[in-house]
Write a protein that holds these residues in place. Structure first.
Motif, PDB file in Angstrom:
ATOM      1  N   ASP A 103       0.862  -1.173   0.000  1.00 13.58           N
ATOM      2  CA  ASP A 103       0.000   0.000   0.000  1.00 13.58           C
ATOM      3  C   ASP A 103       0.901   1.226   0.000  1.00 13.58           C
ATOM      4  OD1 ASP A 103      -1.950   1.881   0.228  1.00 13.58           O
ATOM      5  OD2 ASP A 103      -2.611   1.292   2.230  1.00 13.58           O
ATOM      6  N   LEU A 155       0.193   4.255  -0.512  1.00 10.00           N
ATOM      7  CA  LEU A 155      -0.389   5.400   0.185  1.00 10.00           C
ATOM      8  C   LEU A 155      -0.116   5.359   1.680  1.00 10.00           C
ATOM      9  CD1 LEU A 155      -3.764   5.783  -1.712  1.00 10.00           C
ATOM     10  CD2 LEU A 155      -1.677   7.097  -2.003  1.00 10.00           C
ATOM     11  N   LYS A 156       0.060   4.148   2.232  1.00 10.87           N
ATOM     12  CA  LYS A 156       0.410   4.029   3.642  1.00 10.87           C
ATOM     13  C   LYS A 156       1.776   4.654   3.897  1.00 10.87           C
ATOM     14  CE  LYS A 156      -0.556   0.232   6.033  1.00 10.87           C
ATOM     15  NZ  LYS A 156      -0.449  -1.167   6.539  1.00 10.87           N
ATOM     16  N   LEU A 197       3.027   7.125   2.177  1.00 12.83           N
ATOM     17  CA  LEU A 197       2.880   8.576   2.063  1.00 12.83           C
ATOM     18  C   LEU A 197       2.131   9.177   3.247  1.00 12.83           C
ATOM     19  CD1 LEU A 197       2.010   8.764  -1.725  1.00 12.83           C
ATOM     20  CD2 LEU A 197       4.207   9.249  -0.630  1.00 12.83           C
ATOM     21  N   ARG A 198       1.113   8.464   3.747  1.00  9.89           N
ATOM     22  CA  ARG A 198       0.311   8.987   4.858  1.00  9.89           C
ATOM     23  C   ARG A 198       1.085   9.009   6.163  1.00  9.89           C
ATOM     24  NH1 ARG A 198      -4.235   5.940   2.628  1.00  9.89           N
ATOM     25  NH2 ARG A 198      -3.385   4.214   3.804  1.00  9.89           N
ATOM     26  N   LYS A 199       1.729   7.903   6.479  1.00  9.52           N
ATOM     27  CA  LYS A 199       2.372   7.767   7.776  1.00  9.52           C
ATOM     28  C   LYS A 199       3.847   8.136   7.747  1.00  9.52           C
ATOM     29  CE  LYS A 199      -0.670   4.217   9.522  1.00  9.52           C
ATOM     30  NZ  LYS A 199      -0.767   2.884  10.084  1.00  9.52           N
ATOM     31  N   LYS A 200       4.349   8.418   6.558  1.00  7.96           N
ATOM     32  CA  LYS A 200       5.776   8.705   6.409  1.00  7.96           C
ATOM     33  C   LYS A 200       6.597   7.574   7.017  1.00  7.96           C
ATOM     34  CE  LYS A 200       4.909  13.579   6.466  1.00  7.96           C
ATOM     35  NZ  LYS A 200       4.772  14.735   7.292  1.00  7.96           N
TER      36      LYS A 200
END
Length: 148
Positions: free
Chosen positions: A125, A127-128, A130-133
Motif C-alpha cells: 500500500d 499510500l500508507k 505517504l500517509r504515515k511517512k
C-alpha cells in the motif's frame, strides 16, 4: 468547397502543433504511462486467472482505455500545475508530486497483481508510506493462511 477543406486542414495543423508543443516535454511521462498501463493489464489478467475469474476482453479494453484517458488528464493537470506554480517556485515540485503519487499507486497495483499471480502473500500500500511517512517495509502487508 475546396476552400473549406484547406481551412479545415490548416486549422487541424495549427491545433496539432499546439498540442504537440504542450506535451513535448512530457513525452517520457506519457510513455511511462502507456508502459505502466499495459504491464498492469498483463498482470491483472494473470492475477484474475489465478483467482478463477472469467476474463472479459471488452471489459479489459474498456477499463484500460478509461485508465489511459485518466492518465492523460492527470498528466495534463500536472503540466498546468507546473506552468502555474513551477514558474513561481522555479522547480515543478507540485506537478512532480502529483505524477509520483499517480505512478506510485499504479506501480503498487502492478506489484500486488504480480504477487497474487505468483502466489506470494504480500500486499503493498504505497499510500500508507505517504500517509504515515513510514518505511516501505511497514507498507507491505502479508496475508495469513485464511487469506486475510
Amino acid at each position: 468547397m475546396e476552400h473549406d477543406s484547406n481551412f479545415f486542414s490548416a486549422s487541424m495543423a495549427i491545433l496539432g502543433t499546439a498540442i504537440v508543443d504542450y506535451y513535448s516535454h512530457l513525452q517520457w511521462w506519457l510513455l511511462l504511462g502507456v508502459v505502466v498501463i499495459l504491464v498492469d493489464l498483463r498482470f491483472g489478467i494473470l492475477a484474475a486467472k489465478v483467482r478463477g475469474e472469467t476474463i472479459r476482453t471488452s471489459r479489459a479494453i474498456r477499463r484500460t482505455l478509461n485508465k489511459a484517458v485518466d492518465y492523460l488528464g492527470i498528466v495534463t493537470l500536472a503540466e498546468m500545475l507546473w506552468r502555474t506554480y513551477g514558474a513561481e517556485i522555479g522547480t515543478p515540485v507540485v506537478s512532480m508530486g502529483v505524477l509520483f503519487i499517480l505512478y506510485g499507486v499504479e506501480i503498487s497495483s502492478i506489484l500486488n497483481n504480480y504477487f497474487e499471480y505468483k502466489g506470494l502473500p504480500w500486499r503493498i500500500d504505497i499510500l500508507k508510506v505517504l500517509r504515515k511517512k513510514s518505511d516501505l517495509a511497514d507498507a507491505i502487508d502479508t496475508k495469513d493462511e485464511s487469506g486475510n
